[in-house]
Design a protein around this motif. Structure first.
Motif, PDB file in Angstrom:
ATOM      1  N   GLY B 296       0.793  -1.219   0.000  1.00 43.61           N
ATOM      2  CA  GLY B 296       0.000   0.000   0.000  1.00 43.61           C
ATOM      3  C   GLY B 296       0.822   1.265   0.000  1.00 43.61           C
ATOM      4  N   GLN B 297       0.578   2.106   1.005  1.00 46.23           N
ATOM      5  CA  GLN B 297       1.203   3.422   0.997  1.00 46.23           C
ATOM      6  C   GLN B 297       2.718   3.351   1.198  1.00 46.23           C
ATOM      7  N   PHE B 298       3.203   2.196   1.659  1.00 41.55           N
ATOM      8  CA  PHE B 298       4.650   2.104   1.880  1.00 41.55           C
ATOM      9  C   PHE B 298       5.382   1.573   0.651  1.00 41.55           C
ATOM     10  N   GLN B 299       4.629   1.367  -0.454  1.00 42.86           N
ATOM     11  CA  GLN B 299       5.212   0.768  -1.651  1.00 42.86           C
ATOM     12  C   GLN B 299       6.458   1.514  -2.116  1.00 42.86           C
ATOM     13  N   LEU B 300       6.296   2.825  -2.306  1.00 44.44           N
ATOM     14  CA  LEU B 300       7.422   3.604  -2.832  1.00 44.44           C
ATOM     15  C   LEU B 300       8.583   3.634  -1.849  1.00 44.44           C
ATOM     16  N   LEU B 301       8.254   3.716  -0.561  1.00 44.21           N
ATOM     17  CA  LEU B 301       9.292   3.783   0.465  1.00 44.21           C
ATOM     18  C   LEU B 301      10.145   2.519   0.449  1.00 44.21           C
ATOM     19  N   ILE B 302       9.474   1.370   0.454  1.00 41.02           N
ATOM     20  CA  ILE B 302      10.206   0.102   0.485  1.00 41.02           C
ATOM     21  C   ILE B 302      10.993  -0.081  -0.815  1.00 41.02           C
ATOM     22  N   TYR B 303      10.325   0.226  -1.920  1.00 40.20           N
ATOM     23  CA  TYR B 303      10.945   0.062  -3.237  1.00 40.20           C
ATOM     24  C   TYR B 303      12.235   0.867  -3.340  1.00 40.20           C
ATOM     25  N   SER B 304      12.140   2.162  -2.993  1.00 41.91           N
ATOM     26  CA  SER B 304      13.332   2.998  -3.122  1.00 41.91           C
ATOM     27  C   SER B 304      14.366   2.628  -2.072  1.00 41.91           C
ATOM     28  N   GLY B 305      13.887   2.208  -0.884  1.00 44.15           N
ATOM     29  CA  GLY B 305      14.822   1.774   0.144  1.00 44.15           C
ATOM     30  C   GLY B 305      15.636   0.575  -0.329  1.00 44.15           C
ATOM     31  N   LEU B 306      14.925  -0.393  -0.940  1.00 39.54           N
ATOM     32  CA  LEU B 306      15.613  -1.578  -1.455  1.00 39.54           C
ATOM     33  C   LEU B 306      16.604  -1.195  -2.544  1.00 39.54           C
ATOM     34  N   MET B 307      16.184  -0.225  -3.365  1.00 44.26           N
ATOM     35  CA  MET B 307      17.057   0.205  -4.457  1.00 44.26           C
ATOM     36  C   MET B 307      18.351   0.788  -3.895  1.00 44.26           C
ATOM     37  N   ILE B 308      18.221   1.588  -2.835  1.00 48.00           N
ATOM     38  CA  ILE B 308      19.409   2.186  -2.231  1.00 48.00           C
ATOM     39  C   ILE B 308      20.310   1.100  -1.655  1.00 48.00           C
ATOM     40  N   VAL B 309      19.703   0.137  -0.944  1.00 49.88           N
ATOM     41  CA  VAL B 309      20.492  -0.942  -0.351  1.00 49.88           C
ATOM     42  C   VAL B 309      21.215  -1.731  -1.443  1.00 49.88           C
ATOM     43  N   LEU B 310      20.460  -2.032  -2.506  1.00 51.15           N
ATOM     44  CA  LEU B 310      21.027  -2.782  -3.626  1.00 51.15           C
ATOM     45  C   LEU B 310      22.229  -2.051  -4.212  1.00 51.15           C
ATOM     46  N   MET B 311      22.068  -0.724  -4.297  1.00 45.72           N
ATOM     47  CA  MET B 311      23.131   0.106  -4.864  1.00 45.72           C
ATOM     48  C   MET B 311      24.368   0.067  -3.963  1.00 45.72           C
TER      49      MET B 311
END
Lengths: 288, 328
Positions: B296-311
């Motif tokens: 839900g509303q945390f979709q973008l937060l988790i998505y971008s958070g994962l992207m940062i971690v991945l990076m």
């Protein structure tokens, strides 16, 4: 016409301040900070909360915006950008990181402040009306504050020890390191200052245009435009780019009104032609 | 010699496995599970990876391209206008859309390919905005209302032999679109692989490392840059044209700056050093975004958070896990 020029000047002062932060970060770290617009929005919302909601003086709110963003910028540099720059094979990888932080800030802003358009009470009432120019006083105050910040920034970069170190870093990272400049520390300070500037403009402009969570991206694009006009990584270029874009927008909105919403189309087209003649902008250094 | 023969057979085997998965296993599994909505997701992944492949090619010559959305939009509009206003069949509009974008990219590329680094990145970023604003302003594109109710692709026959049936008469047009998109994706990546491993590919790599040096030993850098950019835009245009056909509509906001940035992110995530990076990156990003929908509303937060971690963990892309570390 005087009105148009006055508007352009006022817009330009704001834009120049936004572009300064972006260009500072770029000059020091070669990072194109996609999250600059989001930092601006965050600054706006902090001022909205402190000044609009809690009712504290505007100056306090502005300080809070600047300080919060400075801390966020410093943390971002220390824990994210520095690590990725060290580990990555290609420098451009920081762009993915920057885009990801932009999304991240977007998400946080949306969660904390919602998606509504927010405004605050006027900081000064009344309207300046003389010689064919009509400007509300709050715009004058905000414009003047922006000019003061620009001047302070330029003087700081020119005469302080920190500013000198950062200029050395921008000129040649390795040489600066060899001369004993603490590269890591000044990169962090520079990133923090860039973020702080974004926060301050956000705080200034929330008093006039208000703020909502969706304007981060468009603001970033505008900041890129200014930096391209003036040349990336040059303080003078950012200021010039800001004023030129502000003026073009103001003039364009008036002159091109009868053709519909084409101002930005014309600006983009002009920019393409300009960049094909002068690839590094007005004062930029060649890249490579 | 034997080792080379072995790596060749490994390559052929992995290509065969890949083809078997996308053309046989996926349709069979979807039919078995009844999740036909996955066709749309996978079709999108295939198309987006074609556009991302184009972006990857510009990375290969050392340019950061955040303007692929402009060409996808352009391709979509070219195809839509030809089909709706001029009564063309969809199939010829596909190469025409690609070629139109390639021609446009030559005109645009000649001046802007002289720019480098962030300058090129920023100009291409604004190019996406230009495309959107043009689509809004031009009379032929029907402004903000966009082009709607574009007919589905008709039959394609050569010498009276029907190769592709009329999509409107098909019971399962989703499967048809999936097969079309995947076929094009396979062709596109085959072309990319061939291009990268050809003489031109080597020359492009020399551009990525040092243009002046390449130029000094007689590489025609201006020509190569434009060629690579034109191929890249061709892919973008084709992908955009099919997207318009699938959704049967195209709007100025069909491809925006966000899409352009995403194309670039797909390449980064997969890995800039690997031809198949964009495909993997698109798959992971698109599915990751879809899977996180439940949050839900945390979709973008988790998505971008994962992207940062991945990076932070894998700054050189997902495929750098498989390859041995070349540093040291």
């Amino acid at each position: 016409m005087e009105q148009v020029i006055a508007n352009g000047f006022y817009l330009g002062a704001q834009y120049a301040l936004i572009a300064l932060g972006l260009t500072l970060i770029f000059a020091l770290m070669n990072v194109l900070n996609f999250a600059h617009g989001q930092m601006y929005v965050l600054g706006g919302f902090i001022t909205y909360t402190v000044y609009g909601q809690l009712g504290l003086p505007f100056v306090v709110a502005l300080l809070a915006s600047g300080l919060t963003l400075a801390i966020i910028g410093a943390l971002m540099e220390k824990f994210l950008f520095r690590t990725v720059i060290r580990r990555s094979l290609r420098e451009e990888s920081t762009m993915l990181l920057a885009a990801a932080t932009a999304f991240f800030l977007d998400a946080i802003i949306l969660l904390l402040f919602g998606e509504k358009q927010r405004g605050v009470p006027k900081i000064v009432k009344g309207v300046f009306n003389e010689g064919g120019i009509i400007l509300p006083y709050d715009r004058l105050v905000v414009g003047a504050l922006a000019l003061i910040f620009i001047a302070a920034f330029v003087l700081y970069m020119q005469y302080s020890r920190v500013g000198r170190a950062m200029r050395a870093l921008a000129q040649d990272r390795v040489a600066a390191q060899l001369m004993g400049v603490k590269v890591d520390r000044y990169s962090m300070i520079g990133f923090a200052m860039g973020a702080m500037l974004a926060g301050i403009v956000g705080g200034l402009l929330v008093t006039i245009t208000g703020v909502n969570s969706g304007i981060g991206g468009p603001i970033s694009i505008k900041a890129f435009l200014m930096v391209m006009i003036g040349g990336a990584g040059v303080v003078g270029g950012a200021i010039a780019g800001g004023f030129i874009l502000g003026m073009m927008e103001s003039v364009g909105l008036t002159v091109l009104r009868e053709y519909g919403d084409v101002t930005y189309l014309v600006i983009f087209a002009a920019l393409m032609v300009f960049l094909s003649i002068r690839p590094n902008g007005l004062m930029g250094k060649p890249w490579g | 010699m034997t080792q080379r023969a072995m790596t060749l057979s490994v390559k052929i085997a992995s290509v065969a496995v890949f083809l078997a998965i996308v053309f046989i296993a996926v349709p069979v599994l979807i039919a078995a599970s009844g999740r036909t909505d996955l066709y749309y997701t996978l079709t999108s992944v295939a198309l987006l990876s074609i556009a991302s492949a184009g972006v990857w090619l510009t990375f290969y010559i050392g340019r950061i391209n955040i303007g692929q959305g402009a060409y996808a939009l352009m391709g979509g509009y070219v195809s839509a206008i030809l089909v709706v206003n001029h009564g063309w069949s969809f199939w010829p509009t596909l190469p025409v859309a690609g070629l139109f974008c390639a021609a446009a990219s030559v005109l645009i590329g000649l001046p802007i390919l002289r720019l480098r680094g962030v300058y090129f990145a920023m100009v291409t970023l604004t190019l996406t905005e230009v495309a959107r604003l043009l689509a809004l302003a031009l009379p032929i594109t029907n402004g903000a209302k966009g082009m709607v109710s574009i007919p589905l692709p008709g039959a394609l026959s050569v010498f009276g032999l029907t190769i592709i049936p009329d999509f409107a008469t098909l019971r399962n047009s989703r499967l048809a679109f999936y097969l079309l998109a995947v076929t094009l994706m396979v062709v596109c990546f085959a072309v990319m692989y061939r291009l990268v491993h050809s003489r031109i590919g080597k020359l492009c790599q020399s551009l990525q490392q040092n243009e002046e040096l390449a130029s000094s030993i007689g590489v025609n850098i201006a020509y190569l840059r434009v060629i690579a950019y034109a191929v890249s835009s061709f892919f973008g245009g084709v992908a955009g044209a099919i997207f318009a056909a699938i959704s049967q509509s195209i709007y100025p906001s069909s491809f925006t700056v966000t899409d352009s940035v995403n194309f670039m992110l797909n390449c980064f995530l997969g890995g800039l050093g690997y031809v198949f990076g964009p495909m993997l990156g698109t798959l992971v990003l698109y599915f990751g975004w879809d899977l996180l929908f439940q949050t839900g509303q945390f979709q973008l937060l988790i998505y971008s958070g994962l992207m940062i971690v991945l990076m932070l963990v894998l700054p050189n892309g997902l495929l750098s896990l498989a390859a041995p570390t070349r540093k040291n």
